[in-house]
Design an enzyme around this catalytic site. Structure first.
Site, PDB file in Angstrom:
ATOM      1  CE  LYS A 176      -4.112  -1.947   0.817  1.00 18.07           C
ATOM      2  NZ  LYS A 176      -5.245  -2.126  -0.001  1.00 18.07           N
ATOM      3  CE  LYS A 192      -5.824  -8.133  -2.281  1.00 19.48           C
ATOM      4  NZ  LYS A 192      -6.305  -8.025  -0.842  1.00 19.48           N
ATOM      5  CE  LYS A 208     -13.321  -4.462  -0.036  1.00 20.60           C
ATOM      6  NZ  LYS A 208     -12.167  -4.238   0.899  1.00 20.60           N
TER       7      LYS A 208
END
Ligand code: AQP
Length: 327
Positions: free
Chosen positions: A111, A195, A198
Site C-alpha cells: 500500500k 490479487k 477493491k
C-alpha cells in the site's frame, strides 16, 4: 463449539475476490462454528476515504453479508466502530508491537509503495495489524478464515497474543488462520500476477454489484496466454488458472474435473462458461441485495449485533485492563 471471526473493510465496492476468498467461506462455516462477522469500518479509515462513500460501502457490505445467507440468528453480525473496545485494545496491541515487525507486513509495503515519494504515509496504515489483532483477540476466536493476503496479519496476531500471555499471564486464545483450498487468491483479470482488489484497476476487478454486461465483457477480455490449452499452471498460465479457480469456486467442481471437461475446447468457449457462471451467481445476489436494501432490517440487525459483540468485548477488555494495571 469453536469460535470463528472475520471481517471485511468497506473501502470500496466489494469484489469477486472478497466473495470467493471470504464471504462464501463464512456461509459454509456458520453451522459449524460460533461466528463473529464484522464490518471493519475503522480499518477503512487507514487510507483517505470520503464519509459519504464509507457510509454507502458499509450499507452495501451488510446487505451483501445478508444476501449471501449470513443468518443474524446464528452469527454475531456487527460494525467494528459500534464496539469501542476494538479501538481501546488496538491501542494496547500497538503498544505491545514492534516497529520492525509492523514494517515487515507485505500489505503495508504494497500500500505504501503506491504513495508517491512526496506523499505522507498515514500512521493508521502502519498500525493496522495491531488493530486487526485486537479485533480477533477480543472475542477469543480460535479460527480466522482469510484469503492468502491476510494470512501474515493473523500470524502477527498470534505473535502478539503469545507475547502478551507470556508477559502478563494467560489472557488470549492464540488463533489460527484458515485459507480456502480453492479461491484463497483470486487474481486481477487484467494482470493475473496480482490479487483482485477493491482499490486496483477497474478493468481487472469484478465488482459484486456492477452491471452484469460489464462483468461479462471483463471476463471475455481477460488476459490469458495464447497457446489455447486449458490447464492449471499458475506460473506459466496465470490467467487461465485464475479463471479455473473462479469457475471451480462457483460451481463446486474440482479444478481437475474442469480441466478434463475443457480438453480441446477453445478459450472463447471456456471464458463464456466462466462469464455465465459468474453472471448467474451475481444476478441472484444483486436481486437479494435490492430486496434487503429496501427493507428496514439493516439498522436493527446491526444494533442487535453490536449489543451481543459488546458483551464479549467488554469482558475481555476489562481482563486486559486488570492485567496491565489500568484498573
Ligand atoms: N483477491 C482476493 N482473493 C481471495 N480473497 C480475497 N480477499 C480480498 N481480496 C481477495 C479476502 O477478503 C477479506 C476481506 O478483505 P478486506 O477488504 O478486509 O481487505 P483486503 O484483503 O485488503 O481486500 P481488498 O479488496 O484488497 O481491499 P483494499 O483494496 O481496500 O485493500 C479477507 O479475508 C481477504 O483475504
Amino acid at each position: 463449539m469453536k469460535r470463528m471471526l472475520s471481517g471485511i473493510k468497506p473501502t470500496g465496492q466489494l469484489t469477486l475476490g472478497n466473495y470467493i476468498g471470504a464471504i462464501k467461506q463464512f456461509i459454509s462455516y456458520q453451522e459449524e462454528y460460533e461466528m463473529f462477522i464484522f464490518i471493519a469500518d475503522l480499518h477503512a479509515l487507514t487510507l483517505p476515504i470520503d464519509a459519504k462513500e464509507l457510509r454507502k460501502n458499509t450499507r452495501d457490505l451488510i446487505s451483501v453479508y445478508l444476501a449471501c445467507g449470513l443468518d443474524p440468528d446464528k452469527v454475531v453480525l456487527f460494525k467494528q466502530s459500534d464496539v469501542h473496545e476494538h479501538a481501546e485494545l488496538g491501542y494496547i496491541m500497538a503498544c505491545n508491537s514492534y516497529m520492525g515487525e509492523l514494517s515487515r507486513m507485505t500489505q503495508y509495503k504494497d500500500k505504501t509503495s503506491k504513495i508517491s515519494d512526496h506523499g505522507s504515509i498515514p500512521t493508521g496504515i502502519f498500525i493496522y495489524p495491531a488493530l486487526m489483532a485486537a479485533d480477533i483477540l477480543l472475542y477469543d476466536a480460535n479460527y480466522i478464515p482469510v484469503g492468502i493476503d491476510q494470512k501474515q496479519h493473523v500470524e502477527l496476531t498470534r505473535d502478539l497474543a503469545i507475547r502478551f500471555n507470556n508477559h502478563y499471564s494467560e489472557t488470549f486464545i492464540v488463533p489460527e488462520p484458515i485459507t480456502p483450498k480453492t479461491g484463497a487468491k483470486v487474481a486481477s483479470l487484467s494482470n493475473p500476477e496480482k490479487k483482485m482488489s477493491k482499490s486496483e484497476s477497474e478493468k481487472g476487478t469484478i465488482y459484486l454489484l456492477e452491471d452484469l454486461n460489464i462483468t461479462r465483457k471483463k471476463i471475455m477480455s481477460s488476459v490469458t496466454d495464447c497457446d489455447n490449452e486449458i490447464k492449471y499452471d499458475t506460473e506459466h498460465k496465470p490467467g487461465i488458472s485464475n479463471l479455473l479457480t473462479i469457475l471451480s469456486s462457483l460451481t463446486g467442481k474440482s479444478i481437475e474435473s474442469l480441466v478434463e471437461n475443457y480438453q480441446n475446447v477453445g478459450y472463447g468457449t471456456f471464458k463464456k462458461d466462466v462469464a455465465d457462471a459468474v453472471c448467474k451467481e451475481l444476478g441472484e445476489l444483486q436481486a437479494k441485495v435490492l430486496e434487503i436494501q429496501s427493507s428496514n432490517k439493516i439498522e436493527e440487525i446491526l444494533e442487535e449485533g453490536a449489543k451481543k459483540a459488546s458483551y464479549y468485548a467488554r469482558k475481555k477488555l476489562s481482563k486486559v485492563y486488570r492485567k496491565v494495571g489500568l484498573n
